[in-house]
Design an enzyme around this catalytic site. Structure first.
Site, PDB file in Angstrom:
ATOM      1  N   TYR A 166       0.811  -1.218   0.000  1.00  0.00           N
ATOM      2  CA  TYR A 166       0.000   0.000   0.000  1.00  0.00           C
ATOM      3  C   TYR A 166       0.845   1.268   0.000  1.00  0.00           C
ATOM      4  O   TYR A 166       0.336   2.341  -0.310  1.00  0.00           O
ATOM      5  CB  TYR A 166      -0.929   0.026   1.219  1.00  0.00           C
ATOM      6  CG  TYR A 166      -2.000  -1.040   1.226  1.00  0.00           C
ATOM      7  CD1 TYR A 166      -2.212  -1.864   0.122  1.00  0.00           C
ATOM      8  CD2 TYR A 166      -2.805  -1.236   2.332  1.00  0.00           C
ATOM      9  CE1 TYR A 166      -3.193  -2.836   0.126  1.00  0.00           C
ATOM     10  CE2 TYR A 166      -3.792  -2.204   2.351  1.00  0.00           C
ATOM     11  CZ  TYR A 166      -3.980  -3.010   1.244  1.00  0.00           C
ATOM     12  OH  TYR A 166      -4.955  -3.967   1.256  1.00  0.00           O
TER      13      TYR A 166
ATOM     14  N   LYS B 106       4.040 -15.687   2.238  1.00  0.00           N
ATOM     15  CA  LYS B 106       4.010 -16.447   0.980  1.00  0.00           C
ATOM     16  C   LYS B 106       5.445 -16.680   0.550  1.00  0.00           C
ATOM     17  O   LYS B 106       5.868 -16.361  -0.561  1.00  0.00           O
ATOM     18  CB  LYS B 106       3.221 -15.676  -0.086  1.00  0.00           C
ATOM     19  CG  LYS B 106       2.846 -16.501  -1.310  1.00  0.00           C
ATOM     20  CD  LYS B 106       1.938 -17.674  -1.011  1.00  0.00           C
ATOM     21  CE  LYS B 106       1.555 -18.388  -2.311  1.00  0.00           C
ATOM     22  NZ  LYS B 106       0.840 -19.664  -2.047  1.00  0.00           N
TER      23      LYS B 106
ATOM     24  N   ASP C 185      -2.537 -18.505   1.684  1.00  0.00           N
ATOM     25  CA  ASP C 185      -3.685 -19.214   1.138  1.00  0.00           C
ATOM     26  C   ASP C 185      -4.154 -20.314   2.085  1.00  0.00           C
ATOM     27  O   ASP C 185      -5.363 -20.522   2.286  1.00  0.00           O
ATOM     28  CB  ASP C 185      -3.376 -19.772  -0.252  1.00  0.00           C
ATOM     29  CG  ASP C 185      -1.997 -20.392  -0.371  1.00  0.00           C
ATOM     30  OD1 ASP C 185      -1.223 -20.351   0.606  1.00  0.00           O
ATOM     31  OD2 ASP C 185      -1.673 -20.914  -1.461  1.00  0.00           O
TER      32      ASP C 185
ATOM     33  N   ASP D  83      -5.066  -7.258   5.778  1.00  0.00           N
ATOM     34  CA  ASP D  83      -6.292  -6.589   5.370  1.00  0.00           C
ATOM     35  C   ASP D  83      -7.331  -7.619   4.926  1.00  0.00           C
ATOM     36  O   ASP D  83      -8.498  -7.588   5.334  1.00  0.00           O
ATOM     37  CB  ASP D  83      -5.974  -5.615   4.236  1.00  0.00           C
ATOM     38  CG  ASP D  83      -7.110  -4.646   3.954  1.00  0.00           C
ATOM     39  OD1 ASP D  83      -8.151  -4.705   4.628  1.00  0.00           O
ATOM     40  OD2 ASP D  83      -6.945  -3.808   3.043  1.00  0.00           O
TER      41      ASP D  83
ATOM     42  N   ASP E 107     -10.798  -9.268   7.280  1.00  0.00           N
ATOM     43  CA  ASP E 107     -12.174  -9.206   6.783  1.00  0.00           C
ATOM     44  C   ASP E 107     -12.781 -10.604   6.716  1.00  0.00           C
ATOM     45  O   ASP E 107     -13.966 -10.791   7.012  1.00  0.00           O
ATOM     46  CB  ASP E 107     -12.211  -8.553   5.409  1.00  0.00           C
ATOM     47  CG  ASP E 107     -12.175  -7.033   5.488  1.00  0.00           C
ATOM     48  OD1 ASP E 107     -11.949  -6.506   6.596  1.00  0.00           O
ATOM     49  OD2 ASP E 107     -12.360  -6.376   4.451  1.00  0.00           O
TER      50      ASP E 107
END
Length: 363
Positions: free
Chosen positions: A141, A191, A223, A247, A251
């Site tokens: 970001y 990852k 994942d 993020d 959620d």
């Protein structure tokens, strides 16, 4: 104690849920004998409309001067066509960076009265109590270079995923310290099988873990973590991860509580670590413009963020427990907003807020 709080209601349902959170904070101040000083400010779409910037200079100065910042939500459809650096969300990103709030704490738990509200089976969700520690001021970001260039077949978009060793070390220490106050287990998510950035992340987290021999550490690829959150969420205590992954995963964790409207968050940084006040507190949910102004938004995430503020910024633990206990009582009583699919009549935003205030009693 004098509690100096900057309130940034923001966009969409932000003003509605923030009003209930501030009212709860006023109730706590009255009951426990504190002095509350509230300053209102603009951020996001509301600030663009009034001042032409998603983070006006006055707002930033007020945030740096306040003990803590309580934020509602940012984002509005009418600004979606603007360049990324002028959208409402850019104001929030800039505020986080200016405050140095590099660690975002997002708890998710399963309330017994809300098990039916989750799309997952009760026996999977029941007993879940986890905390996601998300790095907040670096990563994809914020990395440069970034942007869109070229045209036609040559048009290209670039974002840069970048982390330094100190950035990883400091957020990892926050996760391990918090794990010591819970069940002493950290799951680091990356990852590293394909990303060099994640390879550095994993290596640095392992090094930090060597200073916390009393805390167990394991690793998951992002994942697999996303899958385990819906298969076996009780396995998690503290989840540590970088900005983008955190993020998304936080959620996803909303389904464990029944609604994203239940989730609070705290963002803390070096000001807090050095013994100074500071911090940014906000519900996890977005601005939800489709239900704005209808008095049906769930205020619990915003109210829970007040409890987090009392804990992390002001270290008023009895006051924080009073708010958390009030939330528990209201949830157990079945007084829910419509997002939690109550068996009886859905309560309004203001009704739920009033119920929480009524449940905060003198110590």
């Amino acid at each position: 104690m004098v509690l100096r709080v900057l309130v940034l209601p923001g966009d969409g349902i932000g003003p509605e849920v923030t009003a209930e959170a501030v009212a709860v904070l006023r109730r706590v101040a009255d009951v426990f004998g504190h002095s509350l000083q509230v300053v209102d400010g603009l951020i996001g779409g509301a600030a663009i409309g009034a001042a032409g910037s998603p983070l006006p200079a006055e707002t930033l100065l007020a945030a740096l001067d306040a003990d803590a910042v309580l934020l509602g939500a940012v984002g509005a459809p009418e600004f979606d066509s603007l360049p990324p650096d002028r959208r409402p969300e850019r104001g929030l990103l800039a505020l986080r960076q200016a405050l140095g709030t590099f660690a975002n704490l997002r708890p998710s738990r399963a309330w017994p009265a809300l098990l039916e509200a989750s799309p997952l089976k009760n026996h999977i969700v029941e007993g879940t109590d986890l905390l996601i520690v998300r790095e907040l001021t670096s990563g994809l970001y914020y990395g440069t270079p970034r942007g869109i260039s070229g045209s036609g077949a040559d048009e290209c978009a670039v974002n840069t995923l970048s982390y330094t060793r100190p950035e990883i070390e400091r957020v990892a220490r926050v996760a391990f310290e918090l794990a010591r106050t819970r069940r002493r287990r950290v799951t680091s998510v990356d990852k590293s099988n394909v990303l060099e950035n994640s390879q550095l992340w994993r290596r640095v987290v392992i090094e930090v873990a060597s200073g916390y021999r009393d805390v167990a550490l394991d690793h998951l690829f992002v994942d697999n973590c996303a899958m385990q959150l819906v298969l076996d969420p009780r396995r998690f205590d503290v989840i540590l991860t970088e900005n983008l992954f955190g993020d998304i995963l936080s959620d996803e964790a909303a389904v464990l509580s029944g609604s994203i409207g239940m989730l609070a968050s705290a963002s803390v940084g070096e000001r807090r670590a050095s013994g100074l006040r500071g911090g940014l507190y906000e519900p996890v949910h977005g601005s939800a413009p489709d239900i704005a102004g209808r008095n049906i938004a769930n205020p619990m995430g915003a109210i829970g963020s007040v409890a987090a503020m009392l804990t992390y910024t002001f270290e008023l633990h009895a006051e924080a427990r009073a708010v958390e206990s009030a939330i528990d009582q209201v949830v157990a009583s079945g007084r829910f907003t419509a997002d939690l699919r109550p068996a009886g009549r859905a309560r309004s935003t203001t009704e739920v807020g009033q119920a929480v205030r009524d449940a905060i009693l003198s110590p």
